[in-house]
Design a protein around this motif. Structure first.
Motif, short mmCIF file in Angstrom:
data_model
loop_
_atom_site.label_atom_id
_atom_site.label_comp_id
_atom_site.label_asym_id
_atom_site.label_seq_id
_atom_site.Cartn_x
_atom_site.Cartn_y
_atom_site.Cartn_z
N LEU A 127 0.80 -1.22 0.00
CA LEU A 127 0.00 0.00 0.00
C LEU A 127 0.84 1.28 0.00
O LEU A 127 0.32 2.35 -0.29
N TYR A 128 2.12 1.15 0.36
CA TYR A 128 2.98 2.32 0.49
C TYR A 128 4.10 2.21 -0.54
O TYR A 128 4.70 1.15 -0.71
N PHE A 129 4.36 3.31 -1.19
CA PHE A 129 5.31 3.30 -2.30
C PHE A 129 6.31 4.42 -2.11
O PHE A 129 5.98 5.51 -1.62
N TYR A 130 7.55 4.17 -2.58
CA TYR A 130 8.66 5.09 -2.33
C TYR A 130 9.53 5.19 -3.58
O TYR A 130 9.67 4.23 -4.33
N TRP A 131 10.15 6.36 -3.73
CA TRP A 131 11.23 6.52 -4.68
C TRP A 131 12.46 7.02 -3.95
O TRP A 131 12.36 7.91 -3.08
N TYR A 132 13.62 6.45 -4.33
CA TYR A 132 14.91 6.86 -3.81
C TYR A 132 15.82 7.15 -5.00
O TYR A 132 15.65 6.59 -6.08
N ASN A 166 7.43 9.51 -0.60
CA ASN A 166 6.61 8.34 -0.42
C ASN A 166 5.14 8.68 -0.66
O ASN A 166 4.73 9.84 -0.54
N PHE A 167 4.37 7.68 -1.00
CA PHE A 167 3.05 7.84 -1.60
C PHE A 167 2.12 6.80 -1.00
O PHE A 167 2.47 5.63 -0.91
N TYR A 168 0.95 7.26 -0.58
CA TYR A 168 -0.02 6.32 -0.01
C TYR A 168 -1.43 6.83 -0.30
O TYR A 168 -1.69 8.03 -0.17
N ASN A 169 -2.28 5.95 -0.68
CA ASN A 169 -3.69 6.27 -0.88
C ASN A 169 -3.86 7.46 -1.83
O ASN A 169 -4.69 8.34 -1.59
N GLY A 170 -3.05 7.47 -2.86
CA GLY A 170 -3.18 8.51 -3.88
C GLY A 170 -2.54 9.84 -3.54
O GLY A 170 -2.73 10.82 -4.28
N LYS A 171 -1.81 9.88 -2.42
CA LYS A 171 -1.25 11.17 -2.00
C LYS A 171 0.23 11.04 -1.63
O LYS A 171 0.66 10.01 -1.12
N GLU A 188 2.57 9.33 -9.33
CA GLU A 188 1.17 8.92 -9.32
C GLU A 188 1.07 7.42 -9.49
O GLU A 188 2.03 6.75 -9.90
N ARG A 189 -0.09 6.88 -9.16
CA ARG A 189 -0.37 5.49 -9.40
C ARG A 189 -1.82 5.39 -9.85
O ARG A 189 -2.71 5.08 -9.06
N PRO A 190 -2.05 5.66 -11.11
CA PRO A 190 -3.44 5.67 -11.60
C PRO A 190 -4.06 4.28 -11.61
O PRO A 190 -3.50 3.35 -12.19
N ASP A 191 -5.18 4.13 -10.91
CA ASP A 191 -5.98 2.90 -10.97
C ASP A 191 -5.19 1.65 -10.64
O ASP A 191 -5.39 0.61 -11.27
N GLY A 192 -4.30 1.73 -9.67
CA GLY A 192 -3.57 0.55 -9.22
C GLY A 192 -2.60 -0.02 -10.23
O GLY A 192 -2.19 -1.18 -10.10
N SER A 193 -2.24 0.76 -11.24
CA SER A 193 -1.28 0.26 -12.22
C SER A 193 0.13 0.56 -11.72
O SER A 193 0.40 0.45 -10.54
N TYR A 194 1.01 0.93 -12.65
CA TYR A 194 2.37 1.27 -12.24
C TYR A 194 2.38 2.49 -11.32
O TYR A 194 1.58 3.41 -11.48
N PHE A 195 3.33 2.47 -10.40
CA PHE A 195 3.65 3.66 -9.61
C PHE A 195 4.74 4.38 -10.39
O PHE A 195 5.79 3.80 -10.67
N ALA A 243 2.71 -2.04 5.01
CA ALA A 243 2.21 -1.05 5.96
C ALA A 243 3.12 0.16 5.88
O ALA A 243 3.83 0.37 4.93
N SER A 244 3.13 0.93 6.94
CA SER A 244 3.84 2.20 6.88
C SER A 244 5.27 2.04 7.37
O SER A 244 5.95 1.08 7.05
#
Lengths: 110, 114
Positions: B30-35, B48-53, B68-75, B97-98
């Motif tokens: 559910l949580y996504f990150y770029w480094y 970091n990105f969660y729930n569209g934000k 962005e992560r449109p419609d659960g596709s690629y982040f 999780a977080s």
């Protein structure tokens, strides 16, 4: 200055021996992760610790938030353990980011 | 273990162009990150990105960057326009999780801006 200080920067071991890597933190951290970077540059997860110690095969890690350090012990080193090891910590300030150490380049020799 | 995929593995573009880096995170995360890692330097957190934000971003996450992560596709990480100093390896990570959970990293996208 750097919040995560990793040492040593390089380490050579003979097969069958062991040693420890260490990360010192300049501030209180909530958790620590240890990784090994493989030959293709991918980060392989070794441990995640929020406290205490964990062991997996020939690897053992400890994290002491109060004393501001974490260690990774390698015993009975094998040639395939060679690589670069990183610690990364999560600050306790409510941040989401991992703060990386500079890495330890481990070479295991026959 | 869980796998994070990144596409492409390498990208070369001219300064000023737009680039989109794609990340396929672990499926139930559910949580996504770029480094970002510049050659010879330490890995550094971007966002970091969660729930569209966007939940947190560092000073390296310039106005030219967006996620962005449109419609659960690629982040995705988009850089528009690119600058020479954007040349680096960009790593995507995801966690279930977080901050109290393991982050799993992709193999990185090597971006060269000419």
């Amino acid at each position: 200055g750097d919040q995560v200080e990793q040492s040593p920067s390089a380490l050579s071991l003979h097969e069958g021996t062991g040693s420890a890597l260490r990360c010192n933190f300049t501030t209180t951290m909530r958790a620590v992760q240890w990784f090994r970077k493989n030959s293709r540059g991918s980060l392989i997860n070794l441990f995640y610790l929020a406290s205490g110690t964990k062991e997996n095969g020939r690897l053992k890690s400890a994290f002491d938030s109060k004393e501001r350090y974490s260690t990774l012990h390698i015993r009975d080193a094998q040639l395939e353990d060679s690589g670069t090891y990183f610690c990364a910590a999560v600050a306790s300030s409510g941040s989401w980011q991992l703060i990386f150490g500079s890495g330890t380049q481990l070479t295991v020799m026959p | 273990g869980p796998k994070v995929l990144q596409i492409p593995s390498h990208q070369i573009i001219d300064m000023g162009q737009m680039v989109t880096l794609n990340c396929d995170p672990v499926s139930n995360h559910l949580y996504f990150y770029w480094y970002k890692q510049i050659l010879g330097q330490q890995m550094e957190f971007l966002v970091n990105f969660y729930n569209g934000k966007v939940m947190e971003k560092s000073k390296l996450f310039k106005d030219q960057f967006s996620v962005e992560r449109p419609d659960g596709s690629y982040f995705t990480l988009k850089i528009q326009p690119t600058a020479l100093e954007d040349s680096a390896v960009y790593f995507c990570a995801s966690s279930l999780a977080s901050i109290q959970d393991t982050q799993y990293f992709g193999p990185g996208t090597r971006l060269l801006v000419l």
